[in-house]
Design a protein around this motif. Structure first.
Motif, mmCIF file in Angstrom:
data_model
loop_
_atom_site.group_PDB
_atom_site.id
_atom_site.type_symbol
_atom_site.label_atom_id
_atom_site.label_comp_id
_atom_site.label_asym_id
_atom_site.label_seq_id
_atom_site.Cartn_x
_atom_site.Cartn_y
_atom_site.Cartn_z
ATOM 1 N N ASP A 85 0.874 -1.174 0.000
ATOM 2 C CA ASP A 85 0.000 0.000 0.000
ATOM 3 C C ASP A 85 0.909 1.221 0.000
ATOM 4 O O ASP A 85 1.555 1.518 1.013
ATOM 5 C CB ASP A 85 -0.886 -0.010 1.242
ATOM 6 N N PRO A 86 1.005 1.947 -1.122
ATOM 7 C CA PRO A 86 1.963 3.056 -1.183
ATOM 8 C C PRO A 86 1.589 4.219 -0.274
ATOM 9 O O PRO A 86 2.451 5.038 0.061
ATOM 10 C CB PRO A 86 1.939 3.466 -2.654
ATOM 11 N N GLY A 87 0.319 4.285 0.131
ATOM 12 C CA GLY A 87 -0.096 5.367 1.011
ATOM 13 C C GLY A 87 0.343 5.162 2.441
ATOM 14 O O GLY A 87 0.882 6.067 3.088
ATOM 15 N N THR A 88 0.122 3.949 2.951
ATOM 16 C CA THR A 88 0.453 3.653 4.340
ATOM 17 C C THR A 88 1.819 3.005 4.514
ATOM 18 O O THR A 88 2.376 3.006 5.610
ATOM 19 C CB THR A 88 -0.602 2.705 4.936
ATOM 20 N N GLY A 89 2.339 2.416 3.443
ATOM 21 C CA GLY A 89 3.587 1.676 3.543
ATOM 22 C C GLY A 89 3.408 0.265 4.046
ATOM 23 O O GLY A 89 4.394 -0.457 4.230
ATOM 24 N N ASP A 90 2.162 -0.164 4.265
ATOM 25 C CA ASP A 90 1.913 -1.520 4.753
ATOM 26 C C ASP A 90 2.226 -2.545 3.672
ATOM 27 O O ASP A 90 1.924 -2.346 2.487
ATOM 28 C CB ASP A 90 0.451 -1.674 5.180
ATOM 29 N N VAL A 91 2.835 -3.660 4.090
ATOM 30 C CA VAL A 91 3.155 -4.765 3.189
ATOM 31 C C VAL A 91 2.525 -6.036 3.746
ATOM 32 O O VAL A 91 2.788 -6.406 4.892
ATOM 33 C CB VAL A 91 4.669 -4.969 3.046
ATOM 34 N N THR A 92 1.670 -6.668 2.960
ATOM 35 C CA THR A 92 1.088 -7.950 3.334
ATOM 36 C C THR A 92 1.411 -8.960 2.246
ATOM 37 O O THR A 92 1.832 -8.591 1.142
ATOM 38 C CB THR A 92 -0.437 -7.842 3.520
ATOM 39 N N THR A 93 1.221 -10.232 2.544
ATOM 40 C CA THR A 93 1.536 -11.259 1.559
ATOM 41 C C THR A 93 0.462 -12.323 1.494
ATOM 42 O O THR A 93 -0.251 -12.574 2.472
ATOM 43 C CB THR A 93 2.877 -11.957 1.871
ATOM 44 N N THR A 94 0.363 -12.947 0.319
ATOM 45 C CA THR A 94 -0.414 -14.172 0.137
ATOM 46 C C THR A 94 0.507 -15.195 -0.524
ATOM 47 O O THR A 94 1.561 -14.849 -1.069
ATOM 48 C CB THR A 94 -1.660 -13.954 -0.738
ATOM 49 N N ASP A 95 0.100 -16.452 -0.448
ATOM 50 C CA ASP A 95 0.959 -17.524 -0.943
ATOM 51 C C ASP A 95 0.963 -17.619 -2.458
ATOM 52 O O ASP A 95 -0.068 -17.447 -3.112
ATOM 53 C CB ASP A 95 0.507 -18.877 -0.391
ATOM 54 N N LEU A 96 2.117 -17.923 -3.018
ATOM 55 C CA LEU A 96 2.264 -18.423 -4.372
ATOM 56 C C LEU A 96 2.756 -19.864 -4.267
ATOM 57 O O LEU A 96 3.263 -20.282 -3.225
ATOM 58 C CB LEU A 96 3.238 -17.577 -5.176
ATOM 59 N N THR A 97 2.648 -20.622 -5.359
ATOM 60 C CA THR A 97 2.954 -22.058 -5.272
ATOM 61 C C THR A 97 4.031 -22.536 -6.238
ATOM 62 O O THR A 97 4.397 -23.703 -6.213
ATOM 63 C CB THR A 97 1.682 -22.891 -5.523
ATOM 64 N N ALA A 98 4.564 -21.652 -7.088
ATOM 65 C CA ALA A 98 5.521 -22.111 -8.109
ATOM 66 C C ALA A 98 6.860 -22.526 -7.503
ATOM 67 O O ALA A 98 7.565 -23.352 -8.076
ATOM 68 C CB ALA A 98 5.751 -21.019 -9.154
ATOM 69 N N ASP A 99 7.249 -21.939 -6.373
ATOM 70 C CA ASP A 99 8.528 -22.255 -5.731
ATOM 71 C C ASP A 99 9.677 -22.093 -6.723
ATOM 72 O O ASP A 99 10.536 -22.949 -6.864
ATOM 73 C CB ASP A 99 8.496 -23.682 -5.160
ATOM 74 N N SER A 100 9.693 -20.951 -7.433
ATOM 75 C CA SER A 100 10.678 -20.689 -8.484
ATOM 76 C C SER A 100 11.080 -19.218 -8.412
ATOM 77 O O SER A 100 10.236 -18.349 -8.155
ATOM 78 C CB SER A 100 10.075 -21.007 -9.855
ATOM 79 N N HIS A 101 12.341 -18.925 -8.620
ATOM 80 C CA HIS A 101 12.843 -17.548 -8.561
ATOM 81 C C HIS A 101 12.137 -16.702 -9.623
ATOM 82 O O HIS A 101 12.308 -16.921 -10.822
ATOM 83 C CB HIS A 101 14.349 -17.546 -8.800
ATOM 84 N N GLN A 102 11.347 -15.712 -9.181
ATOM 85 C CA GLN A 102 10.459 -15.007 -10.111
ATOM 86 C C GLN A 102 10.930 -13.595 -10.431
ATOM 87 O O GLN A 102 11.463 -12.887 -9.574
ATOM 88 C CB GLN A 102 9.040 -14.980 -9.536
ATOM 89 N N HIS A 103 10.716 -13.209 -11.686
ATOM 90 C CA HIS A 103 11.038 -11.869 -12.167
ATOM 91 C C HIS A 103 9.763 -11.150 -12.591
ATOM 92 O O HIS A 103 9.083 -10.552 -11.792
ATOM 93 C CB HIS A 103 12.035 -11.953 -13.324
#
Length: 406
Positions: A278-296
């Motif tokens: 959230d660029p306004g508050t600076g909050d960072v949250t996460t959800t899971d991904l499943t590829a288990d691969s270095h992503q670009h």
């Protein structure tokens, strides 16, 4: 290819990703910056190519009864000095239908449909391209220009680039080697409007919907920098869901981002976490991904579907290269692939359907001259109908544009 994996992503709160980082010694993406002054006299020789895959037997896109405007792609050819015009429907031979000379080692490209122009960040400056005549009409100088022109991931000059919604400003991240700046230029004259320090090696630049804020994704800074160009103010938000252990040698660093409908930035990490900033508050949250691969690279379709490029077992990611497709309902499909990719865009095919296009200009190892095209609806149904197209010159960034046909 092996069958796609389908899962659903459970929500996970920020801070719950305490995972031990396994660092690898190889890979230019995570290597420290080379000594200042390192140059390459000309385009390097093409890296060894992976064995070509068998041609796809899936049917080519079929035009619908009400054909949408023809959409092509622009691809920066990072090993050359050209911008390619690409037709992803061309599967035999090169998919490049035209090449436009723009300047040394082009990195990123953005389109302003209103003025029918494209802007390209090169090592030399920002190239301005007339999309109708397919010619470079100008080259805007950087305020932090370099005389050491080179090719490759660590070359100095322009990196991420974006155009303001009204088409009046061009925002380009410029690396000097030991520092980086977001330079804002007048889109018509090239005159500098502002220059603001940001984090190291800003691979990506995005603009908020209202155009007031600009965001840089700072690869070596583990940050997203929120910039107000008019007031020349900036604040950094740390985005490091797996920590910063290893510093410049870490693989768990940010690469590219997309904006969602709420104005939040979405950044994939290691096929294990999708960070929401959230660029306004600076909050960072996460959800899971499943590829288990270095992503670009990551791209987002109009319906919210995400397409993410995975490049194999680096750092705390243990699986091979893949294409991860995440539907708006949370359905998560992983398509294993033999290729590695750098950036991603969404292309509307002649059948009106959405396709992910993943550029093969990988900034680490195993670059290849092409892109993978993935029908998104089919992928979310568990079917891998992807096919490859040829784009010479190590395509780094790809974006769609409407071809102006009578």
């Amino acid at each position: 290819m092996t069958p796609a994996r389908r899962t659903r992503r459970p929500a996970r709160a920020a801070g719950a990703l305490a995972v031990a980082t396994t660092l690898l010694a190889l890979g230019a993406c995570a290597a420290p910056q080379p000594p200042a002054g390192t140059t390459t006299p000309g385009p390097p020789q093409s890296p060894p190519q992976s064995p070509p895959q068998s041609p796809s037997t899936s049917a080519a896109p079929t035009p619908s009864a009400e054909a949408a405007p023809t959409q092509l792609l622009l691809a920066t050819q990072a090993e050359r000095d050209t911008l390619a015009v690409v037709d992803p429907a061309v599967r035999r031979g090169s998919a490049v239908v035209d090449e436009i000379t723009v300047g040394t080692a082009p990195w990123d490209v953005a389109v302003d449909e209103g003025s029918r122009r494209a802007f390209v960040s090169t090592a030399e400056g920002v190239a301005v391209v007339d999309l109708d005549t397919r010619e470079r009409t100008d080259l805007f100088a950087y305020e932090h220009a370099t005389t050491r022109l080179a090719y490759g991931e660590y070359r100095r000059g322009g990196l991420g680039l974006a155009v303001s919604p009204d088409g009046e400003r061009v925002h380009v991240a410029v690396s000097t080697g030991d520092a980086a700046f977001l330079e804002t230029l007048d889109a018509d004259t090239g005159e500098a409007v502002s220059s603001v320090p940001v984090g190291l090696r800003p691979f990506d630049v995005l603009v908020g919907d209202d155009g007031d804020e600009v965001y840089t994704v700072d690869h070596d800074g583990f940050t997203v920098t929120v910039v107000d160009p008019e007031r020349e103010r900036a604040r950094a938000i740390e985005v490091a869901p797996f920590g910063r252990e290893g510093g410049l040698a870490s693989f768990e660093k940010p690469h590219y981002a997309v904006l969602d409908d709420d104005g939040d930035l979405l950044l994939p990490y290691q096929g294990r976490a999708l960070a929401r900033v959230d660029p306004g508050t600076g909050d960072v949250t996460t959800t899971d991904l499943t590829a288990d691969s270095h992503q670009h690279g990551v791209a987002r379709a109009d319906d919210g579907t995400l397409v993410i490029a995975g490049n194999g077992p680096f750092g705390n990611a243990g699986s091979g290269p893949s294409i991860e497709v995440v539907g708006p309902d949370g359905a998560d499909v992983v398509l294993p692939t033999d290729r590695r990719h750098e950036t991603v865009t969404v292309w509307r095919g002649p059948d009106g359907e959405a396709y992910g296009v993943l550029a093969g200009g990988y900034t680490q190892q195993e670059a290849w001259d092409g892109a993978t095209v993935v029908p998104l609806a089919a992928a979310l149904d568990g079917a891998d109908e992807s096919y490859e197209i040829t784009i010479p010159g190590r395509p780094q960034a790809v974006v769609p544009f409407e071809e102006d046909r009578p």
